[in-house]
Design a protein around this motif. Structure first.
Motif, PDB file in Angstrom:
ATOM      1  N   THR A 158      -7.437  65.148  47.528  1.00 54.32           N
ATOM      2  CA  THR A 158      -8.129  63.914  46.630  1.00 54.32           C
ATOM      3  C   THR A 158      -9.491  64.491  46.596  1.00 54.32           C
ATOM      4  OG1 THR A 158      -8.620  63.221  48.824  1.00 54.32           O
ATOM      5  CG2 THR A 158      -6.542  62.378  47.933  1.00 54.32           C
ATOM      6  N   THR A 162     -16.527  60.612  43.777  1.00 59.95           N
ATOM      7  CA  THR A 162     -15.670  59.548  43.275  1.00 59.95           C
ATOM      8  C   THR A 162     -16.334  58.321  42.767  1.00 59.95           C
ATOM      9  OG1 THR A 162     -14.034  57.770  44.208  1.00 59.95           O
ATOM     10  CG2 THR A 162     -15.775  58.555  45.820  1.00 59.95           C
ATOM     11  N   CYS A 166     -13.963  53.029  48.618  1.00 54.59           N
ATOM     12  CA  CYS A 166     -12.583  52.632  49.560  1.00 54.59           C
ATOM     13  C   CYS A 166     -12.863  51.683  50.471  1.00 54.59           C
ATOM     14  CB  CYS A 166     -12.021  53.687  50.077  1.00 54.59           C
ATOM     15  SG  CYS A 166     -10.561  53.424  50.731  1.00 54.59           S
ATOM     16  N   THR A 205     -17.300  60.828  48.651  1.00 51.58           N
ATOM     17  CA  THR A 205     -16.098  60.039  49.131  1.00 51.58           C
ATOM     18  C   THR A 205     -16.269  59.447  50.366  1.00 51.58           C
ATOM     19  OG1 THR A 205     -13.671  59.771  49.074  1.00 51.58           O
ATOM     20  CG2 THR A 205     -14.625  61.917  49.670  1.00 51.58           C
ATOM     21  N   GLY A 208     -10.006  59.477  51.156  1.00 47.89           N
ATOM     22  CA  GLY A 208      -9.004  59.675  50.013  1.00 47.89           C
ATOM     23  C   GLY A 208      -7.762  58.593  49.823  1.00 47.89           C
ATOM     24  N   GLU A 211      -6.649  57.468  46.223  1.00 55.97           N
ATOM     25  CA  GLU A 211      -5.692  58.443  45.452  1.00 55.97           C
ATOM     26  C   GLU A 211      -4.559  58.874  46.025  1.00 55.97           C
ATOM     27  OE1 GLU A 211     -10.242  58.633  44.670  1.00 55.97           O
ATOM     28  OE2 GLU A 211      -9.121  58.391  46.489  1.00 55.97           O
ATOM     29  N   TYR A 416      -5.705  51.639  40.058  1.00 54.44           N
ATOM     30  CA  TYR A 416      -5.249  51.088  41.472  1.00 54.44           C
ATOM     31  C   TYR A 416      -4.290  50.028  41.190  1.00 54.44           C
ATOM     32  CZ  TYR A 416      -5.283  50.237  46.379  1.00 54.44           C
ATOM     33  OH  TYR A 416      -4.768  50.115  47.857  1.00 54.44           O
TER      34      TYR A 416
END
Length: 462
Positions: A158, A162, A166, A205, A208, A211, A416
């Motif tokens: 991943t 980004t 998250c 990030t 991950g 993803e 997503y």
């Protein structure tokens, strides 16, 4: 002649007339007619004793240069040792100093504190403690891949850079190619990130997971294992700005199955370390944590306990303890609460599940009560939380409502949301902090000591 590693020489089943060892001098003791040199090459905890006789050419000059820390190359005969505590030793036929180390070499034969060794992170792998730590780290990394590969999981890389957060915490390192002194500005005076390399704000990030969910919705079972980053100003023994995470994601798996997977995973890693790192774990048990072996066996052999967050709060409230952080339903469990549950109440690992909705990120599946989500944390003695995970929200309307409640833009997470529009399915996953697992397996109490070159607030040396 081909080089033999010390670990292979020590495991020999018979003497050898010719052997080549190369490594670094740990200690040297001189007598009138010969010297004892302990050579270690990092392949195992123990070194090989080398007997260097004064009949070798330039014996005095060579031994003068063979101080602690010097790299040497030795050819000789592997013979049964006459001394106690070792099966084999090497009688040198040739002894060459490859690289000298003078008296300023900081790892002389004496005890060194972890704090001192952190200041020489480029040399500390040569010490017994850190050589053992990083051998175990290597083995556990292999065991992680083995666990998932043998269960039909596919390894997914991943992205490290980004545009999505998250966790929704906002504690991320920005990645930018803009001129820091003269960045482009919008008409309102803000930095114009549309002129940046990725034409938008981008970050290192924190996970991950998102993803990985996309790949789980195609390949069924996947996992990531890579570096993650948190811009948290936390100077604690359990936090680092750069660390590694293992994150499996499984389609058609509910929370109960997710808890089963997490428990099997922890037990597999402990069993693998017990089998393949026995000498290093014995060292940790002797010099770092005398209860380590018993604790690892206990965790490996016993089923994990499970209790809901609501039950955990009740246990803490009835404990009679005076907590530094008050216990209230709806608040995060603190480290002192987690460790009490694992170390004193259940006295084994415990999986706490069904946390209040407000405490958790937008992607966790909402329970029927509307107040809790299908989240889980695995707590282990000595560490606290070692795994965090959940069943993911597969219902498009509920996910949208969760994103709105967290102030997230659907435009930023369009892809997503697509996963819930096109063939949605229940799915679950978790994240394990690799370094925290290493702390648990080795008994080492500070995360800085299980990372080769730690990145913490105010420190990016080496």
């Amino acid at each position: 002649m081909q080089r033999t590693l010390v670990k292979d020489a020590l495991n020999s089943t018979e003497p050898r007339d010719a052997i080549l060892l190369q490594g670094w001098v740990r200690t040297r003791r001189d007598s009138k007619t010969f010297s004892f040199v302990e050579l270690n090459d990092g392949s195992c905890l123990k070194g090989m004793q080398i007997i260097v006789r004064d009949t070798l050419p330039d014996y005095g000059a060579v031994m003068h240069r063979a101080g602690t820390g010097a790299s040497v190359s030795v050819t000789g005969r592997l013979v049964a040792s006459q001394g106690a505590g070792q099966k084999w030793e090497v009688v040198a036929d040739a002894f060459e100093v490859v690289g000298e180390a003078d008296a300023t070499y900081p790892l002389q034969k004496k005890g060194h504190t972890p704090e001192f060794l952190r200041g020489i992170a480029h040399l500390r792998p040569r010490s017994n403690l850190f050589g053992a730590v990083f051998r175990v780290r290597s083995r556990l990394a292999y065991a992680i891949h083995r666990f998932f590969q043998e269960r039909g999981y596919f390894y997914v890389h991943t992205p490290i850079i980004t545009a999505s957060d998250c966790e929704g915490a906002g504690e991320m390192f920005r990645v930018s190619a803009l001129d820091a002194d003269r960045p482009p500005r919008t008409e309102e005076g803000a930095v114009d990130f549309s002129k940046d390399f990725f034409a938008r704000q981008s970050f290192l990030t924190v996970s991950g997971q998102l993803e990985a969910e996309a790949f789980a919705c195609a390949l069924s079972n996947v996992y990531t294992f890579g570096p993650t980053f948190r811009a948290e100003d936390s100077n604690t023994s359990r936090h680092a700005a750069e660390f590694w995470m293992i994150e499996p994601e499984s389609a058609f798996l509910d929370l109960a199955g997710n808890m089963d997977l997490a428990e099997a995973f922890v037990k597999h890693l402990i069993a693998d370390a017990r089998e393949h790192c026995a000498a290093d774990l014995e060292f940790f048990g002797k010099f770092v944590d005398r209860e380590l072996g018993a604790r690892l066996d206990f965790v490996m052999q016993r089923p994990f306990q499970r209790c809901s967050y609501t039950e955990a709060v009740g246990i803490l409230e009835k404990s009679g303890r005076k907590w530094e952080h008050a216990v209230r339903w709806g608040d995060n469990l603190q480290s002192e609460h987690e460790r009490f549950l694992a170390e004193e109440h259940f006295k084994c690992p415990v999986t706490v599940y069904d946390y209040p909705r407000e405490l958790k990120p937008f992607y966790m599946r909402v329970n029927d009560d509307g107040k809790t989500v299908r989240a889980m944390d695995v707590l282990v003695p000595g560490i606290g939380e070692i795994i965090g995970g959940s069943q993911r929200e597969e219902r498009l309307d509920v996910l949208r409502a969760g994103m709105a409640a967290h102030g997230l833009s659907e435009r930023d997470y369009w892809w997503y949301l697509d996963l819930r529009k096109y063939g949605t399915a229940p799915h679950s996953g978790f994240g394990m902090g690799f370094e925290r697992m290493l702390m648990f397996v080795t008994g080492v109490g500070n995360i800085r000591d299980v990372i080769p070159f730690a990145r913490t607030p105010g420190s990016a040396e080496f």
